[in-house]
Scaffold this active site. Structure first.
Site, PDB file in Angstrom:
ATOM      1  N   ALA A 130      44.525  47.741 -48.827  1.00 41.56           N
ATOM      2  CA  ALA A 130      43.570  47.583 -49.913  1.00 41.56           C
ATOM      3  C   ALA A 130      43.773  48.755 -50.862  1.00 41.56           C
ATOM      4  O   ALA A 130      44.273  49.814 -50.458  1.00 41.56           O
ATOM      5  CB  ALA A 130      42.157  47.582 -49.352  1.00 41.56           C
TER       6      ALA A 130
ATOM      7  N   GLY B 273      44.984  46.587 -45.104  1.00 41.71           N
ATOM      8  CA  GLY B 273      44.782  45.208 -45.563  1.00 41.71           C
ATOM      9  C   GLY B 273      46.079  44.415 -45.636  1.00 41.71           C
ATOM     10  O   GLY B 273      46.057  43.178 -45.605  1.00 41.71           O
TER      11      GLY B 273
ATOM     12  N   GLU C 267      46.489  43.178 -42.187  1.00 36.61           N
ATOM     13  CA  GLU C 267      45.453  42.155 -41.974  1.00 36.61           C
ATOM     14  C   GLU C 267      45.834  40.839 -42.663  1.00 36.61           C
ATOM     15  O   GLU C 267      45.579  39.758 -42.141  1.00 36.61           O
ATOM     16  CB  GLU C 267      44.112  42.679 -42.511  1.00 36.61           C
ATOM     17  CG  GLU C 267      43.594  43.834 -41.656  1.00 36.61           C
ATOM     18  CD  GLU C 267      42.355  44.482 -42.230  1.00 36.61           C
ATOM     19  OE1 GLU C 267      42.455  45.062 -43.342  1.00 36.61           O
ATOM     20  OE2 GLU C 267      41.288  44.404 -41.600  1.00 36.61           O
TER      21      GLU C 267
ATOM     22  N   GLU D 205      43.286  52.821 -41.515  1.00 37.20           N
ATOM     23  CA  GLU D 205      41.979  52.980 -42.158  1.00 37.20           C
ATOM     24  C   GLU D 205      41.202  54.196 -41.666  1.00 37.20           C
ATOM     25  O   GLU D 205      40.547  54.884 -42.455  1.00 37.20           O
ATOM     26  CB  GLU D 205      41.122  51.718 -41.959  1.00 37.20           C
ATOM     27  CG  GLU D 205      41.487  50.572 -42.889  1.00 37.20           C
ATOM     28  CD  GLU D 205      42.595  49.672 -42.357  1.00 37.20           C
ATOM     29  OE1 GLU D 205      43.315  50.088 -41.429  1.00 37.20           O
ATOM     30  OE2 GLU D 205      42.743  48.548 -42.864  1.00 37.20           O
TER      31      GLU D 205
END
Ligand code: DAK
Length: 260
Positions: free
Chosen positions: A66, A111, A114, A134
């Site tokens: 992200a 992300g 993910e 993260e």
């Protein structure tokens, strides 16, 4: 869907989606997530598309996570909205009624991993690296990683990756069962094409039903999952593809599947 950071190309039954922000290593911001969601919906509904391939632009990164700069400006409310958007986008990928291959051409972090985990199949380049860093940022995986990574590699290994934030090489990820195939960069695209063609030789209707049964089963215990399979299996016999597949075998010819 006209986001310059997301390229879509449809070719020979394959819908290619490329996250196109190579300077920022294809980091995902809200605009890209919205565009990715719309692209998945559109390719999911397009009968011409039998397999979807998701990749990142450039040779360095699939998706490096992200967008950290965008998250720096968020308060808890904005983070909730971003997290919801990410979840909706990942669920769209996972629920697509056709196979989605992640062509991992470099870093798949946070992300990015993910996103790959929401896909059905991962083909990775040798120099790819996988991780959920993260916690090194004071966050934890918020786009489904705590759940999908555990499903993919089990609790002990998921805890290891999430608590340490360490990266796996493509070979380690393959040994962990996270990745289907690892290939040199020069072979990445052709390997993905081979996988897509192998899938496209088969019945789209049967694959759609199998994918749903498999993914639904992840949310159930074994006996409920088996019961679900038993309920769903007869649906094959309501599809043209099943008639064609069985008839073609008996007639000793190749089946021509329509997906109906
Ligand atoms: N976001 C924004 N920019 C990024 C980025 C990212 N995730 N990753 C890389 N970039 C940018 C770098 O800032 C740099 O930009 P400039 O400084 O040149 O402007 C450019 O891409 C090139 O990166 P580097 O110069 O760092 O390249 P290196 O080869 O040295 O290093 C690297 C490559 C991938 C090891 C490094 O860039 C890196 O560590 N990147 C960050 C990886 C990472 O930590 N990813 C996880 C992000 S956190 C949630 C929702 C979602 C999530 C969590 C919670 N809720 C709302 C609850 C998910 C979070 C994440 O994914």
């Amino acid at each position: 869907m006209n986001d310059p950071h997301l390229l879509i190309d449809i070719h020979d039954g394959i819908g290619w989606i490329t996250v196109n922000r190579p300077v920022q290593l294809n980091a995902l911001n809200a605009e890209i997530l919205h565009a990715l969601r719309a692209a998945m919906e559109s390719l999911g509904a397009n009968a011409e598309v039998r397999v979807v391939v998701l990749t990142g632009a450039g040779e360095k990164a699939f998706i490096a996570g992200a967008d950290i700069r965008a998250m720096q400006a968020m308060d808890a409310e904005a983070a909730r909205a971003f997290c919801r958007l990410g979840h909706a986008c990942m669920s769209n990928i996972a629920a697509l009624p056709k196979p989605v291959i992640a062509m991992v051409n470099g870093f798949a972090l946070g992300g990015g991993l993910e996103t790959a985990l929401a896909c059905d199949w991962i083909v990775a380049v040798e120099h790819a690296q996988f991780g959920l860093p993260e916690v090194t940022l004071g966050l934890f995986p918020g786009f489904g990683g705590t759940q999908r990574l555990r499903h993919a590699v089990g609790k002990a290994r998921a805890m290891e990756l999430i608590f340490t934030g360490r990266r796996l090489t493509a070979r380690e990820a393959h040994a962990w069962g996270l990745v289907n195939t690892v290939v040199p960069a020069a072979e990445l695209r052709n390997t993905v094409l081979d996988v897509a063609r192998a899938i496209m030789a088969n019945s789209p209707a049967a694959i759609r039903l199998a994918k749903r049964a498999l993914l639904q089963g992840l949310n159930m215990g074994l006996s409920d999952g088996l019961h679900y399979e038993e309920e769903q299996f007869p649906k094959c016999f309501e599809r043209d593809d099943c008639v064609e597949g069985l008839t073609a075998f008996v007639e000793k010819r190749r089946p021509v599947f329509t997906g109906k």
